[in-house]
Design an enzyme around this catalytic site. Structure first.
Site, PDB file in Angstrom:
ATOM      1  N   TYR A   1      -1.665  -0.557  10.568  1.00  0.00           N
ATOM      2  CA  TYR A   1      -1.853  -0.978   9.173  1.00  0.00           C
ATOM      3  C   TYR A   1      -0.640  -0.601   8.334  1.00  0.00           C
ATOM      4  O   TYR A   1      -0.102  -1.428   7.580  1.00  0.00           O
ATOM      5  CB  TYR A   1      -3.113  -0.342   8.598  1.00  0.00           C
ATOM      6  CG  TYR A   1      -3.293  -0.605   7.119  1.00  0.00           C
ATOM      7  CD1 TYR A   1      -3.736  -1.841   6.661  1.00  0.00           C
ATOM      8  CD2 TYR A   1      -3.015   0.383   6.174  1.00  0.00           C
ATOM      9  CE1 TYR A   1      -3.894  -2.094   5.312  1.00  0.00           C
ATOM     10  CE2 TYR A   1      -3.177   0.143   4.821  1.00  0.00           C
ATOM     11  CZ  TYR A   1      -3.610  -1.087   4.385  1.00  0.00           C
ATOM     12  OH  TYR A   1      -3.751  -1.339   3.034  1.00  0.00           O
TER      13      TYR A   1
ATOM     14  N   SER B   1       0.849  -1.189   0.000  1.00  0.00           N
ATOM     15  CA  SER B   1       0.000   0.000   0.000  1.00  0.00           C
ATOM     16  C   SER B   1       0.882   1.235   0.000  1.00  0.00           C
ATOM     17  O   SER B   1       2.027   1.193   0.476  1.00  0.00           O
ATOM     18  CB  SER B   1      -0.894   0.006   1.247  1.00  0.00           C
ATOM     19  OG  SER B   1      -1.503   1.272   1.449  1.00  0.00           O
TER      20      SER B   1
END
Length: 261
Positions: A167, A154
């Protein structure tokens, strides 16, 4: 179901692809894209009905697919799935590690259950899949000249987003691990790539409960910014897998044009 320009309908003929997190979003779109390019695809996820529907669509379009209901955090179940892929299709030579979860929250909330869930799926689950399928990738690369390991990271692995610390940390692990594995497996003709998308319209957003993160996501929509679609990421996977065997896209950042960071 049709291949994209630059990724011909037969560019992956003879390839055996495995996609985790394939019951929706990026995983689902990637399975359809790789099948459209001629690969036989094994789709892994926990939701069996969605996998069965995906396999039905692929086969109706002339492709070949296998649904395997598995929780990637279960080491033994992942190994069983790997054995089933080899029995059905032969050794996998294209692995797309896509299963993941995003649960932002301020660190002061001590949302330890959410921390563990993200670590278990985004890191431990990813490692379970890599461990089970790497022997197949190495054998396939030796026999066919190339194999691919694609890890879904990501933009959060690079950039800073408030309340996304855990995350983002898991995705930084994915990117850095991928760079190490490329050095380890590249000499064996296994290409390793980390994909780092910006905002993609998937189910990940539906899991978010943190008010700050929800406001940030909503504001990006209200600004008129066009988010990436799962198919945009799938097209990139199909492109890199069809490249000549000596070409390895090590790290690919894919951003909505209007997303600033």
């Amino acid at each position: 179901m049709s291949a994209q320009p630059g990724s011909s309908a037969d560019s992956l003929n003879g390839r055996v692809a495995v996609i985790t997190g394939a019951s929706s979003g990026i995983g689902e779109a990637t399975a359809e894209q790789l099948a459209a390019q001629g690969a036989r695809v094994a789709v892994l996820a926990r939701r069996s009905e969605r996998l069965d529907s995906l396999v039905d669509r692929i086969e109706k379009s002339g492709g070949h697919a296998l649904a395997l209901t598995v929780d990637v955090t279960d080491t033994a179940a992942v190994q069983t799935a790997a054995d089933r892929v080899a029995d059905a299709f032969g050794d996998a030579d294209l692995l797309v590690n896509n299963a993941g979860v995003m649960l932002p929250a301020p660190i002061e909330e001590r949302a330890t259950g959410q921390w563990q869930q993200q670590i278990d799926l985004n890191i431990t689950g990813l490692m379970n899949v890599i461990g089970a399928f790497t022997p197949q990738l190495v054998r396939a690369a030796e026999a066919r000249g190339v194999a691919d390991l694609v890890n879904m990271s990501s933009i959060a692995a690079q950039n800073i987003f408030p309340n996304f610390a855990v995350y983002s940390g898991t995705k930084a692990f994915v990117t850095h691990l991928s760079r190490h594995l490329r050095v380890e497996l590249g000499p064996k003709n296994v290409r390793v790539s980390a994909l780092e998308p910006g905002i993609v319209g998937t189910e990940l957003q539906s899991h978010v409960t943190d008010e700050g993160a929800l406001e940030w996501l909503a504001s990006s929509k209200e600004s008129g910014m066009a988010w990436l679609a799962p198919k945009d990421i799938a097209d990139v996977v199909g492109f890199l897998a069809a490249l000549p065997s000596h070409v390895n896209l090590q790290q690919v950042t894919i951003m909505p044009t209007a997303q600033p960071s």
